[in-house]
Design a protein around this motif. Structure first.
Motif, PDB file in Angstrom:
ATOM      1  N   TYR A  63      -4.128 -17.132  21.142  1.00 45.28           N
ATOM      2  CA  TYR A  63      -4.829 -16.979  20.053  1.00 45.28           C
ATOM      3  C   TYR A  63      -4.299 -16.762  18.944  1.00 45.28           C
ATOM      4  N   SER A  64      -4.557 -18.047  18.266  1.00 42.04           N
ATOM      5  CA  SER A  64      -3.794 -18.491  17.086  1.00 42.04           C
ATOM      6  C   SER A  64      -3.977 -17.611  15.933  1.00 42.04           C
ATOM      7  N   VAL A  65      -2.991 -16.694  15.071  1.00 40.87           N
ATOM      8  CA  VAL A  65      -3.067 -16.144  14.288  1.00 40.87           C
ATOM      9  C   VAL A  65      -2.254 -16.588  13.055  1.00 40.87           C
ATOM     10  N   ILE A  66      -1.288 -17.187  13.203  1.00 39.00           N
ATOM     11  CA  ILE A  66      -0.450 -17.788  12.129  1.00 39.00           C
ATOM     12  C   ILE A  66      -0.294 -19.456  12.384  1.00 39.00           C
ATOM     13  N   LEU A  67      -0.197 -20.075  11.315  1.00 43.62           N
ATOM     14  CA  LEU A  67      -0.019 -21.318  11.208  1.00 43.62           C
ATOM     15  C   LEU A  67       1.240 -21.757  10.549  1.00 43.62           C
ATOM     16  N   GLU A  68       2.392 -22.521  11.118  1.00 43.19           N
ATOM     17  CA  GLU A  68       3.452 -22.847  10.742  1.00 43.19           C
ATOM     18  C   GLU A  68       3.559 -24.742  10.153  1.00 43.19           C
ATOM     19  N   HIS A  69       3.301 -24.364   8.763  1.00 35.47           N
ATOM     20  CA  HIS A  69       3.103 -26.020   7.986  1.00 35.47           C
ATOM     21  C   HIS A  69       1.843 -26.531   8.844  1.00 35.47           C
TER      22      HIS A  69
END
Length: 139
Positions: A63-69
């Motif tokens: 469950y994606s809560v942060i994106l890197e680039h």
């Protein structure tokens, strides 16, 4: 060689500046107690680690809560832990750099964490004032 000398001189100046918080102006009088500083440091650390683990748990559950680039955080467990810890620390102390951004439910967690990060210094000041008042009553 001059790099290390300058690094040592700058570090020494910063240390001495911070030290003035603990140096008494008058005998038996300190501006800030080491106990209060440690309390604040452990409190910040606990909250940063706690939020980092929350971000990490969501990421590990896909469950994606942060994106890197602009992409999902990928890599092994250690890399995800480091990324979540970095994001948590930056969220706690600033508005972020923009390299990692919250999405979805992560935005709510980031707002709560940022609010806590901004209110802790006020709590530190209140606690210090209360300690000073207690010292004045005893003295």
């Amino acid at each position: 060689m001059s790099f290390y000398i300058l690094l040592a001189a700058i570090s020494f100046c910063m240390f001495m500046s911070i030290r003035t918080l603990f140096a008494p102006e008058h005998e038996n009088e300190k501006r800030v107690s080491l106990e209060n500083l440690l309390w604040l440091a452990f409190l910040y650390g606990t909250i940063m680690i706690g939020f980092a683990l929350i971000y990490l748990l969501f990421e590990l559950q896909n469950y994606s809560v942060i994106l890197e680039h602009g992409k999902r955080v990928s890599g092994d467990f250690f890399k995800q832990l480091v990324t979540a810890s970095y994001f948590s620390t930056i969220t706690m102390f600033s508005v972020g750099y923009g390299d990692i951004v919250p999405i979805g439910l992560g935005r709510l967690f980031a707002v709560v964490q940022a609010f806590i990060g901004y209110t802790l210094p006020a709590a530190f000041v209140v606690r210090t004032v209360i300690d000073f008042e207690n010292i004045d009553r005893e003295g």
